[in-house]
Design a protein around this motif. Sequence first.
Motif, short mmCIF file in Angstrom:
data_model
loop_
_atom_site.label_atom_id
_atom_site.label_comp_id
_atom_site.label_asym_id
_atom_site.label_seq_id
_atom_site.Cartn_x
_atom_site.Cartn_y
_atom_site.Cartn_z
N TRP A 213 0.84 -1.22 0.00
CA TRP A 213 0.00 0.00 0.00
C TRP A 213 0.87 1.26 0.00
N ARG A 223 -1.38 5.73 -7.57
CA ARG A 223 -2.37 6.08 -6.55
C ARG A 223 -3.72 6.40 -7.16
N ILE A 230 -10.52 0.45 -7.72
CA ILE A 230 -11.29 -0.21 -6.67
C ILE A 230 -12.71 0.35 -6.58
N ALA A 353 -1.61 -6.16 -2.18
CA ALA A 353 -2.31 -4.99 -1.63
C ALA A 353 -3.43 -4.54 -2.55
N TRP A 354 -3.18 -4.55 -3.85
CA TRP A 354 -4.19 -4.14 -4.82
C TRP A 354 -5.38 -5.09 -4.78
N SER A 357 -7.43 -4.79 -1.48
CA SER A 357 -8.25 -3.58 -1.47
C SER A 357 -9.45 -3.71 -2.39
N SER A 358 -9.25 -4.33 -3.55
CA SER A 358 -10.35 -4.53 -4.48
C SER A 358 -11.41 -5.46 -3.89
N ALA A 360 -11.98 -6.06 -0.70
CA ALA A 360 -12.64 -5.39 0.42
C ALA A 360 -13.64 -4.35 -0.07
N ALA A 361 -13.27 -3.61 -1.12
CA ALA A 361 -14.18 -2.60 -1.66
C ALA A 361 -15.42 -3.24 -2.26
#
Length: 418
Positions: A213, A223, A230, A353-354, A357-358, A360-361
């Motif tokens: 991240w 960024r 996401i 990390a990517w 995050s995807s 989780a979103a």
Amino acid sequence: MASRRALGRRFGWLWAAFAVSSYGTGLGFGAFPLIAVLVLHSGPAQVAALAAAGRAVGAVVAVPLGPWMEFRRKRPVMVAMDLTRFAALMSVPAAFALGRLGFAQLLVVSVVVAAADIAFKAAGGAYLKALVPPEDLLVANSRFESTTWTATMVGPPLGGAAIGLFGPLTTLVANAVSYLLSALGIRAIGGTEPRPTRSAAPRLRAPDLLEGWRHILDHPTLRPLFLNSIVVNGLIMASEPLLAVLLLDDFGFAPWQYGLVFAVPCVGGLVGSRLAHRLVARFGRREVLYAAGALRACWPLGLAFVRPGLPGIVLVIAVQLGLVTCCALFNPVLATYRLDHAAPDRVARTLVAWSISSSAAIAALTALWGVLAAVTGPRTAIAAAGVVLLATPLLLPRRGNARQDALGTGAQEAADPL
């Protein structure tokens, strides 16, 4: 001609392994909810929890996997993740045969598979960067993208037919076997893979968990691409179950019609992925990424105007075709850029990390839009997602950031500034 470029025998094995597992995933699409409903007689709340918790908890479990795999050989990690998914999925029919299958096991298996998916994709991306020359990365990613959409187009209809003939556990077994075949294909790649050199502390530390991240958020172009990706993926995926309710429940679409409106547009995935390299060569990576990223946000609002009958089918197919084509054009260009701008000792952590995050979103926005649909109705919630998506191009990198990024990454990016 670039799309036909030979990338070597080792890439051929990697691509074959990817294709086998992709088709297995397509065949097994929707297997967990079907097993929960048809075998375990679970209610709507349990089915929703299975979908959301598997993705969300799997993402949390995957957090330490990025630093763990960063300084290990990636091919053994990929084989291990394939075998993990094979064993986890095969535990379901085994438990059913013994009369001991329960909802808790389905939940645990979905978490394990979700975490292994994230780890495999991260290791696979890092391995691809080492296997393929930089100038061929976009061709390789385009081939993966076209395979994904082909499997999405062919797999679910065949899986639905198999479920009708042999029951819901059949496609789960097929998916599990595909991971076993994928592991064998990756093993057959052969060659030597040097062990990555660790430049930091020899043991995993807490700050290492956040390095992926940190790299993304400190990069002037990654960024905004990350934030755009996401949000867009989360809103698109959050609308899918609402569209299913609207089409199947409110409008009375037959299951084959529902499958048709999602299978036919996958042709756009083949078109977009095959055009990616040619358009980048002609117009430049920045222009293609910006145009495709903006255009993919324009289509979903059209789903709010769907109607019953043939006009509704035609509208959904048209909207999905445009959306899928733009996504298939955007995705390989983004994947290539992401690999180009990840240092060799950060690739796995960046990709993990990517993906986390995807996931989780998607889980969070799916839950949020489910609540919105319960209050306002599915059509209104779909329209709200479409309106918000229209604003997401504002998250794409600005031209000033692109110039700053180009200055910081050398002559190659100065020639193709993104």
